[in-house]
Write an enzyme that holds these catalytic residues in place. Structure first.
Site, PDB file in Angstrom:
ATOM      1  CG  HIS A 156      23.830  26.267 -81.844  1.00 50.44           C
ATOM      2  ND1 HIS A 156      24.308  25.291 -82.187  1.00 50.44           N
ATOM      3  CD2 HIS A 156      23.740  25.989 -82.753  1.00 50.44           C
ATOM      4  CE1 HIS A 156      24.705  25.162 -83.044  1.00 50.44           C
ATOM      5  NE2 HIS A 156      23.786  25.231 -84.088  1.00 50.44           N
ATOM      6  CG  ASP A 365      27.273  27.541 -71.917  1.00 49.27           C
ATOM      7  OD1 ASP A 365      26.870  27.425 -73.125  1.00 49.27           O
ATOM      8  OD2 ASP A 365      28.251  26.777 -71.565  1.00 49.27           O
TER       9      ASP A 365
HETATM   10  P1  ADQ Z   1      30.223  28.466 -77.376  1.00 51.63           P
HETATM   11  O1  ADQ Z   1      29.446  29.292 -76.587  1.00 51.63           O
HETATM   12  O2  ADQ Z   1      30.649  28.659 -78.107  1.00 51.63           O
HETATM   13  O3  ADQ Z   1      28.753  27.536 -77.413  1.00 51.63           O
HETATM   14  P2  ADQ Z   1      30.357  25.568 -76.062  1.00 51.63           P
HETATM   15  O4  ADQ Z   1      29.790  24.722 -76.179  1.00 51.63           O
HETATM   16  O5  ADQ Z   1      31.722  25.557 -74.681  1.00 51.63           O
HETATM   17  O6  ADQ Z   1      30.241  26.801 -75.965  1.00 51.63           O
HETATM   18  O7  ADQ Z   1      31.893  25.300 -77.279  1.00 51.63           O
HETATM   19  C1  ADQ Z   1      33.031  25.953 -77.141  1.00 51.63           C
HETATM   20  C2  ADQ Z   1      33.809  25.162 -78.034  1.00 51.63           C
HETATM   21  O8  ADQ Z   1      35.151  25.719 -78.355  1.00 51.63           O
HETATM   22  C3  ADQ Z   1      34.194  24.157 -77.672  1.00 51.63           C
HETATM   23  O9  ADQ Z   1      33.729  22.786 -78.677  1.00 51.63           O
HETATM   24  C4  ADQ Z   1      35.677  23.752 -77.186  1.00 51.63           C
HETATM   25  O10 ADQ Z   1      37.240  23.075 -77.317  1.00 51.63           O
HETATM   26  C5  ADQ Z   1      36.616  25.069 -77.874  1.00 51.63           C
HETATM   27  N1  ADQ Z   1      37.543  26.227 -76.861  1.00 51.63           N
HETATM   28  C6  ADQ Z   1      37.458  26.877 -76.542  1.00 51.63           C
HETATM   29  N2  ADQ Z   1      38.496  27.501 -75.559  1.00 51.63           N
HETATM   30  C7  ADQ Z   1      39.108  27.122 -76.450  1.00 51.63           C
HETATM   31  C8  ADQ Z   1      40.234  26.992 -76.892  1.00 51.63           C
HETATM   32  N3  ADQ Z   1      41.274  28.246 -75.911  1.00 51.63           N
HETATM   33  N4  ADQ Z   1      41.025  26.648 -78.019  1.00 51.63           N
HETATM   34  C9  ADQ Z   1      40.350  26.090 -78.623  1.00 51.63           C
HETATM   35  N5  ADQ Z   1      38.912  25.936 -78.468  1.00 51.63           N
HETATM   36  C10 ADQ Z   1      38.891  26.274 -77.692  1.00 51.63           C
HETATM   37  C11 ADQ Z   1      27.576  27.632 -78.580  1.00 51.63           C
HETATM   38  C12 ADQ Z   1      26.555  27.950 -77.108  1.00 51.63           C
HETATM   39  C13 ADQ Z   1      26.375  26.185 -76.585  1.00 51.63           C
HETATM   40  C14 ADQ Z   1      26.735  25.344 -76.999  1.00 51.63           C
HETATM   41  C15 ADQ Z   1      27.040  25.258 -78.228  1.00 51.63           C
HETATM   42  C16 ADQ Z   1      26.903  24.235 -79.603  1.00 51.63           C
HETATM   43  O11 ADQ Z   1      27.107  28.963 -76.396  1.00 51.63           O
HETATM   44  O12 ADQ Z   1      26.062  26.769 -74.972  1.00 51.63           O
HETATM   45  O13 ADQ Z   1      26.403  23.719 -76.027  1.00 51.63           O
HETATM   46  O14 ADQ Z   1      27.120  27.021 -79.319  1.00 51.63           O
HETATM   47  O15 ADQ Z   1      25.399  23.817 -79.401  1.00 51.63           O
END
Ligand code: ADQ
Length: 512
Positions: A156, A365
């Site tokens: 991921h 990311d």
């Molecule tokens: P993450 O590093 O967690 O994921 P991201 O892809 O942005 O990063 O996903 C975060 C998720 O958490 C989003 O669905 C977002 O809505 C949710 N989230 C963030 N802040 C929140 C809050 N305050 N309240 C509720 N929900 C919140 C890892 C990798 C990424 C990759 C994903 C999926 O680091 O690069 O995109 O996996 O493969």
């Protein structure tokens, strides 16, 4: 064919829990419910000693099988090697990488323990899909114990260039375990290039298209950019217009005529939160006429607080927000609000919809789902503008966003200004293209495409040992597909499978 998913953390849903809209966990759950299957991993619980027991819970067609970690395992496998060595290294942050041999030994030991526990649960024709950097050597451990099932891996987070990954002690051993998978999926073509050149540089792999051979084992490396449930998110956001939930109503009231710039991230140094706050401050300094007319809402729930680098980031973000608010704020206007809370998906969708600018500026990311959620949540008749880091995997698909270099504070500051001033016609034009892209590559597309590629692979290089030595079930021969054993109705569903086609990658608009 049963699907078996393995991930570091497994959350067992309550019996009557309604699935939250969107989200990776929900998509994987759906994939399991459609096919029937098993989800194996860490329960999230920590025990003093003897964490070997595996608990299983049945929910419809899905079996959840979880095991605890001991405190020592949590320290070494999870906090130590996974999150203080692999995470920073894979986000290109050599300066933050803390390697210890004890942590690495703990990481390998937990992977061994997971392999042993999983073998006891595996059926010969199960397709196994392993997720993320905590579990890289798991397939090699399974193979060592004679498992011949089809095994795929999805990574991921970014895969860094060989020069960066190679700085990690034992990097050659670790990367070579990738060859134990039949299919390795990463987020972008840049990650494919980095992983494949790492396999060549660190363990002398031979490459033929997307087939990579290390010793006697061959794997396939392809990009599968992950998506979100666009339609579900769009509906949530549209419904938020009518919703009277407190966070959304209050945001409306406190904003008045002011515009809103939003950032939503786990509190993680890879997300560039501190740099983003500085860029917003720079924007207000460059454009004093904007003071009092726009505010930044940064939602950042703490994560991995036991890791010292995260505790430091927490302190730093408070310090920067406080300093900027004191320097630039007015008695009736606070430029930056940092909220360290997780919100429901409904509330998030509502916040996104109210924000004229989505500021998604990670330093690095894998994909970044927030960028896609922000676009999905916009009002098509009056959409906001996405400002997106070129170092997010999402930038390779979302070229119609305002693409920025998050290391360049001035550039990000000016992109905020451009976004706020953008004429509606241009906002709509950019939005429509972005929306079309994220819809065409949503989470359903991703799951389907990955599993189709994995089940289409002709197995090769497996050892001639039973799939599950403990259970002594009949298994397919070398090179034969797993379901080669005729079914009880006499049919043989397993004509030799075609080699997987190099799955089409989504449009690449700019390099990350
Ligand atoms: P993450 O590093 O967690 O994921 P991201 O892809 O942005 O990063 O996903 C975060 C998720 O958490 C989003 O669905 C977002 O809505 C949710 N989230 C963030 N802040 C929140 C809050 N305050 N309240 C509720 N929900 C919140 C890892 C990798 C990424 C990759 C994903 C999926 O680091 O690069 O995109 O996996 O493969």
């Amino acid at each position: 064919m049963r699907l078996v998913i393995v991930s570091n953390r497994v959350t067992i849903p309550d019996r009557h829990e309604k699935a939250a809209a969107g989200g990776l966990a929900v998509a994987l759950r759906e994939a399991l419910e459609t096919r029937g299957g098993l989800w194996f991993g860490w329960s999230g619980n920590v025990v003093e000693s003897d964490a070997n027991a595996v608990r299983t819970v049945q929910r419809g067609k899905v079996t959840y099988a979880v095991t605890d970690l001991t405190e020592a395992e949590r320290q070494t496998y999870y906090l130590g090697f996974s999150n203080r060595a692999l995470w920073p290294n894979m986000h290109y942050r050599l300066g933050l990488t803390e390697f210890s041999r004890t942590d690495y030994a703990g990481y390998l030991a937990v992977n061994r323990r997971f392999a042993k526990a999983l073998i006891a649960l595996l059926e010969p024709d199960d397709v196994v899909w392993i997720h993320d950097y905590h579990l890289i050597p798991l397939a090699a451990e399974l193979r060592r114990r004679g498992v011949r099932n089809r095994i795929g891996y999805f990574h991921h987070i970014p895969w860094p260039p060989a020069e960066v990954f190679g700085a990690l002690p034992f990097s050659a051993t670790l990367i070579s375990t990738m060859a134990a998978y039949d299919l390795v999926g990463v987020q972008t073509v840049v990650d494919v290039r980095n992983l494949v050149s790492g396999l060549v540089a660190l363990c002398g792999a031979k490459v033929d298209g997307d087939h990579v051979k290390v010793g006697r084992r061959e794997t396939i490396v392809q990009a599968f950019p992950i998506g979100i449930d666009v339609e579900a998110f769009r509906k949530l956001a549209a419904a938020s217009e009518r919703a009277a939930t407190r966070p959304i109503k209050t945001t409306k009231e406190t904003l008045g005529e002011r515009k809103l710039v939003i950032g939503v991230d786990r509190l993680d140094y890879s997300k560039g939160i501190v740099q983003r706050l500085e860029a917003f401050g720079q924007f207000l300094r460059n454009h004093p006429e904007q003071r009092g007319r726009v505010g930044l809402l940064q939602i950042a729930p703490p994560s991995r607080s036991d890791v010292p680098e995260y505790a430091e980031l927490d302190r730093q973000s408070d310090e920067v927000a406080g300093r900027l608010n004191a320097a630039l704020g007015e008695f009736d206007w606070t430029p930056i609000r940092v909220v360290k809370k997780a919100y429901s998906r409904n509330a998030l969708a509502g916040f996104y919809r109210r924000a004229q600018v989505g500021l998604v500026t990670p330093m690095r990311d894998g994909m970044n789902l927030v960028a896609k959620e922000y676009v999905a949540a916009q009002d098509p008749a009056d959409p906001g503008v996405l400002v997106l880091s070129r170092f997010a995997g999402a930038a390779q698909q979302m070229g119609e966003a305002l693409i920025v270099n998050p290391y360049d504070t001035h550039e990000v500051a000016e992109a905020i200004r451009t976004a706020l001033a953008m004429p509606k016609s241009e906002r709509i034009r950019r939005f429509e293209r972005l929306y079309a892209t994220i819809s065409a590559t949503d989470i359903g597309w991703w799951t389907h495409r990955y599993l189709q590629a994995l089940s289409g692979i002709e197995l090769a290089g497996a050892e001639s040992a039973p799939a599950n030595p403990q259970r002594r079930r009949p298994v397919a021969r070398k090179k034969a597909p797993m379901s080669a054993v005729p079914k009880s109705d006499g049919s043989n569903p397993a004509k030799p499978r075609p080699k997987p086609r190099a799955a089409k990658t989504t449009p690449v608009s700019r390099p990350a």
